[in-house]
Enzyme design. Sequence first.
Site, PDB file in Angstrom:
ATOM      1  CD  GLU A   1       4.062   5.085  -6.489  1.00 59.23           C
ATOM      2  OE1 GLU A   1       3.021   5.245  -7.118  1.00 59.23           O
ATOM      3  OE2 GLU A   1       4.757   4.061  -6.581  1.00 59.23           O
TER       4      GLU A   1
ATOM      5  CG  HIS B   1       6.740   0.445  -7.901  1.00 62.68           C
ATOM      6  ND1 HIS B   1       6.082  -0.454  -7.089  1.00 62.68           N
ATOM      7  CD2 HIS B   1       5.804   1.331  -8.326  1.00 62.68           C
ATOM      8  CE1 HIS B   1       4.806  -0.109  -7.026  1.00 62.68           C
ATOM      9  NE2 HIS B   1       4.602   0.972  -7.773  1.00 62.68           N
TER      10      HIS B   1
ATOM     11  CE  LYS C   1       1.294  -0.947  -9.626  1.00 62.84           C
ATOM     12  NZ  LYS C   1       0.833  -0.987  -8.257  1.00 62.84           N
TER      13      LYS C   1
ATOM     14  CD  GLU D   1       3.493  -3.096  -6.943  1.00 63.35           C
ATOM     15  OE1 GLU D   1       3.776  -3.180  -8.149  1.00 63.35           O
ATOM     16  OE2 GLU D   1       2.427  -2.587  -6.531  1.00 63.35           O
TER      17      GLU D   1
ATOM     18  CG  ASN E   1       3.626   1.164 -12.605  1.00 62.86           C
ATOM     19  OD1 ASN E   1       3.969   0.321 -13.433  1.00 62.86           O
ATOM     20  ND2 ASN E   1       3.873   1.036 -11.306  1.00 62.86           N
TER      21      ASN E   1
ATOM     22  CB  SER F   1      -5.425   4.999  -3.980  1.00 62.95           C
ATOM     23  OG  SER F   1      -5.138   3.688  -3.519  1.00 62.95           O
TER      24      SER F   1
ATOM     25  N   GLY G   1      -2.678   0.762  -4.273  1.00 65.79           N
ATOM     26  CA  GLY G   1      -3.642  -0.309  -4.545  1.00 65.79           C
ATOM     27  C   GLY G   1      -4.644  -0.557  -3.425  1.00 65.79           C
TER      28      GLY G   1
END
Length: 251
Positions: A167, A95, A12, A97, A10, A213, A173
């Site tokens: 996730e 996701h 991003k 985000e 991904n 991660s 991250g």
Amino acid sequence: MQRERVITGNWKMYKTIDEATQFVTTLSSLIPEKEVKVYLAVPFTAIHAAAECAAATNILIGAQNMSDVSEGAFTGEVAARMLKDAGAQFVILGHSERRLFFQETNSFINKKLKRALDENLQPILCIGETLEEKEAGDTESVLKEQLLESLEGLQDSNLVKVIIAYEPIWAIGTGKTASAEVVQNIHAFCRSVIAREWGDDVAQSMTIQYGGSVKPSNAASFMLEPDIDGLLVGSASLDPIVFSQIVNYQN
Ligand code: PGA
């Protein structure tokens, strides 16, 4: 039951068209014929070029988001049909985000999921708990609600096309990961939620990825667990050599 194993990168909001095509060319030379499928979720602007470049390889190109409606006066939105037209074969939906920065809810994600399936675009549905929810012992109830509300109303024949990506938000991250053992238990829990609602055959055939991660040094530990069928990789998917080491986790 032989489930499909899928490792997804991904990107991003990273990479231009040139960077994307160079990446695909390099990556394809580093991952000769794998039993695991390799997906790359690239920015909208790079889908067409990346898909053309990936056509002769075993890499599939997809998107990171899409509109919940088929077409219309929605300035700035991109429809599933347009993604397909550009060469996308899958789309990441929900996701964290998107949930956090763009206020996407489970019911909105459910609409997008149905739209993607209608257009023959394979959805990757992301779910995951925050650190506060984890510390409060709410992981299972949060995941159950996300699964049931996001997948609400789906027929068995469509559900088996959906990939779930677990996730934990605190692992994205941050360099922190859940242990493979903990993730295995959570994936088994997710499968049991799906089995209760749609039956065991459907639950057993669904691919469930872990994300947060993931790097070359921990990829194998996850992939060796029976209910972890793949990985969703963010930062470690931006470099083709590093990402190839994840795809080649058995070497
Ligand atoms: P990360 O991101 O691998 O950089 O933690 C994962 C993701 O957001 O899908």
